[in-house]
Design an enzyme around this catalytic site. Sequence first.
Site, PDB file in Angstrom:
ATOM      1  N   ARG A  83       0.838  -1.204   0.000  1.00 39.99           N
ATOM      2  CA  ARG A  83       0.000   0.000   0.000  1.00 39.99           C
ATOM      3  C   ARG A  83       0.871   1.251   0.000  1.00 39.99           C
ATOM      4  O   ARG A  83       1.803   1.363   0.787  1.00 39.99           O
ATOM      5  CB  ARG A  83      -0.905   0.049   1.241  1.00 39.99           C
ATOM      6  CG  ARG A  83      -1.665   1.372   1.312  1.00 39.99           C
ATOM      7  CD  ARG A  83      -2.825   1.334   2.244  1.00 39.99           C
ATOM      8  NE  ARG A  83      -3.498   2.620   2.279  1.00 39.99           N
ATOM      9  CZ  ARG A  83      -4.490   2.908   3.099  1.00 39.99           C
ATOM     10  NH1 ARG A  83      -4.925   1.984   3.939  1.00 39.99           N
ATOM     11  NH2 ARG A  83      -5.065   4.087   3.073  1.00 39.99           N
ATOM     12  N   ARG A  92      -6.956   1.819  -2.983  1.00 37.77           N
ATOM     13  CA  ARG A  92      -5.841   1.218  -2.257  1.00 37.77           C
ATOM     14  C   ARG A  92      -5.830  -0.299  -2.385  1.00 37.77           C
ATOM     15  O   ARG A  92      -6.883  -0.927  -2.564  1.00 37.77           O
ATOM     16  CB  ARG A  92      -5.838   1.634  -0.789  1.00 37.77           C
ATOM     17  CG  ARG A  92      -6.931   1.073   0.096  1.00 37.77           C
ATOM     18  CD  ARG A  92      -8.276   1.771  -0.011  1.00 37.77           C
ATOM     19  NE  ARG A  92      -8.255   3.204   0.271  1.00 37.77           N
ATOM     20  CZ  ARG A  92      -8.397   3.707   1.481  1.00 37.77           C
ATOM     21  NH1 ARG A  92      -8.567   2.921   2.507  1.00 37.77           N
ATOM     22  NH2 ARG A  92      -8.398   4.996   1.649  1.00 37.77           N
ATOM     23  N   ASP A  95      -6.545  -1.834   3.099  1.00 43.19           N
ATOM     24  CA  ASP A  95      -6.758  -0.871   4.186  1.00 43.19           C
ATOM     25  C   ASP A  95      -7.165  -1.676   5.419  1.00 43.19           C
ATOM     26  O   ASP A  95      -8.040  -2.534   5.336  1.00 43.19           O
ATOM     27  CB  ASP A  95      -7.895   0.090   3.785  1.00 43.19           C
ATOM     28  CG  ASP A  95      -8.172   1.130   4.859  1.00 43.19           C
ATOM     29  OD1 ASP A  95      -7.209   1.663   5.436  1.00 43.19           O
ATOM     30  OD2 ASP A  95      -9.365   1.418   5.104  1.00 43.19           O
ATOM     31  N   ASP A  97      -8.378  -1.098   9.326  1.00 39.46           N
ATOM     32  CA  ASP A  97      -8.813  -0.131  10.338  1.00 39.46           C
ATOM     33  C   ASP A  97      -9.175  -0.852  11.630  1.00 39.46           C
ATOM     34  O   ASP A  97      -9.771  -1.934  11.590  1.00 39.46           O
ATOM     35  CB  ASP A  97     -10.084   0.611   9.880  1.00 39.46           C
ATOM     36  CG  ASP A  97      -9.846   1.525   8.697  1.00 39.46           C
ATOM     37  OD1 ASP A  97      -8.679   1.890   8.450  1.00 39.46           O
ATOM     38  OD2 ASP A  97     -10.836   1.869   8.022  1.00 39.46           O
TER      39      ASP A  97
END
Length: 367
Positions: A83, A92, A95, A97
């Site tokens: 990334r 992307r 990701d 989170d």
Amino acid sequence: MTTAYIGLGGNLGDRNAHINSALKLLSDNENIELVRTSDIIETAPLVGLDQPKYLNAVAEVKTSLSPQGLLEELVEIETSLGRVRKEKWSSRIIDLDILLFGSQVINEPALTIPHRQMHLRSFVLKGLCRLNNNLVHPVLKETVSVLAERLNGRDFFLNPDVPQLVSVAGVIGVGKTTLAENLSGLFGCKSIREAYDKNPYLPKVYAGEKELALDSQVFFLSSRVAQLNPKNLPPGRITISDYIFEKELIYARCLLSAEQMSLYEKTYRSVRSEVAQPVLAICLIDSAENCLKRIHKRNRPYEQKIELGFLQDLGGDYDELFAHWKTCPVIRLLMSDFDCENAEDLQYLAKQITSYIVDAAVIASPP
Ligand code: ATP
Ligand code: CA
Ligand code: CA
């Protein structure tokens, strides 16, 4: 060991392989135990509709790391999979989170837990529901399944560029104006009130002069278009209205003849795109009997002829409207559990509202 939930997503290259590699790297980490993962689902990009579609999943992990330590590991996995960080919300490879970390609440510049927008994303909430339907959001104090219902299957994002309009909805006598006024007092913000007392035709329509129904509806329509003109509503600031614009069509359908309705609808359609859309709707729900009691108690003369059946029909129409609602999240409040005048109930609601809007002033000092 703390149980944490991680959101995974990506929209470039072999999306499936990247999610599976990230899961493998998580479970290989000596401080992270991968417990369960949701299905991988395909979702449309939230912003930048020219972006490729995403694949998303949610994972439950147990970890001995601190929240900050876990975030560092996630960034390392993102980087190792290739990334490259560009502007926010750009396409992307992967990701990762942190959605929830136990029941911790963290508000640091580089780390917000719960994730600031998780309750606005159906794909996140549905994944969490699959893993644990009873998980509670530690700020909103609601289960992920209740939060998912508020979105009606849609995904939203906090957008500081639009007015943060919060609209209260529900049948006559349910308590919309009281709630809107009390909330605007609490937030110290502008409120918009329906101009029913300025509508010269309304008492006559309720007194049975049906030929004036079109005048009355056009009066309301033009008043709402003026009140909800985005030019008069500051972007990124909260405003509370005691109605939703779409109630116009509900009332018009109840009150107008077929001929009046066809003329009315043309006008409605030509102006609907000119009004600001709410970022959050609050739908008040009560029995027609209780609404009728409030109508009798507040004793506006022309409302006293309103019949139970009319309120029941309106209730059904609102249910129908919100069953297909796509504009914004909807918080449903049962008036049997909620008192518009009770300070604690108002505080609960203010907290919910704050999570669904981006008003810098409000969020810096929650009411
Ligand atoms: P969104 O946060 O809306 O999902 P994003 O994931 O695309 O956006 P990124 O560019 O990946 O945004 O991250 C921006 C910053 O968000 C990171 O530098 C990170 O420090 C910060 N951040 C804050 N809270 C969290 C969290 N709970 N999990 C991951 N990153 C977070
Ligand atoms: Ca993200
Ligand atoms: Ca991220």
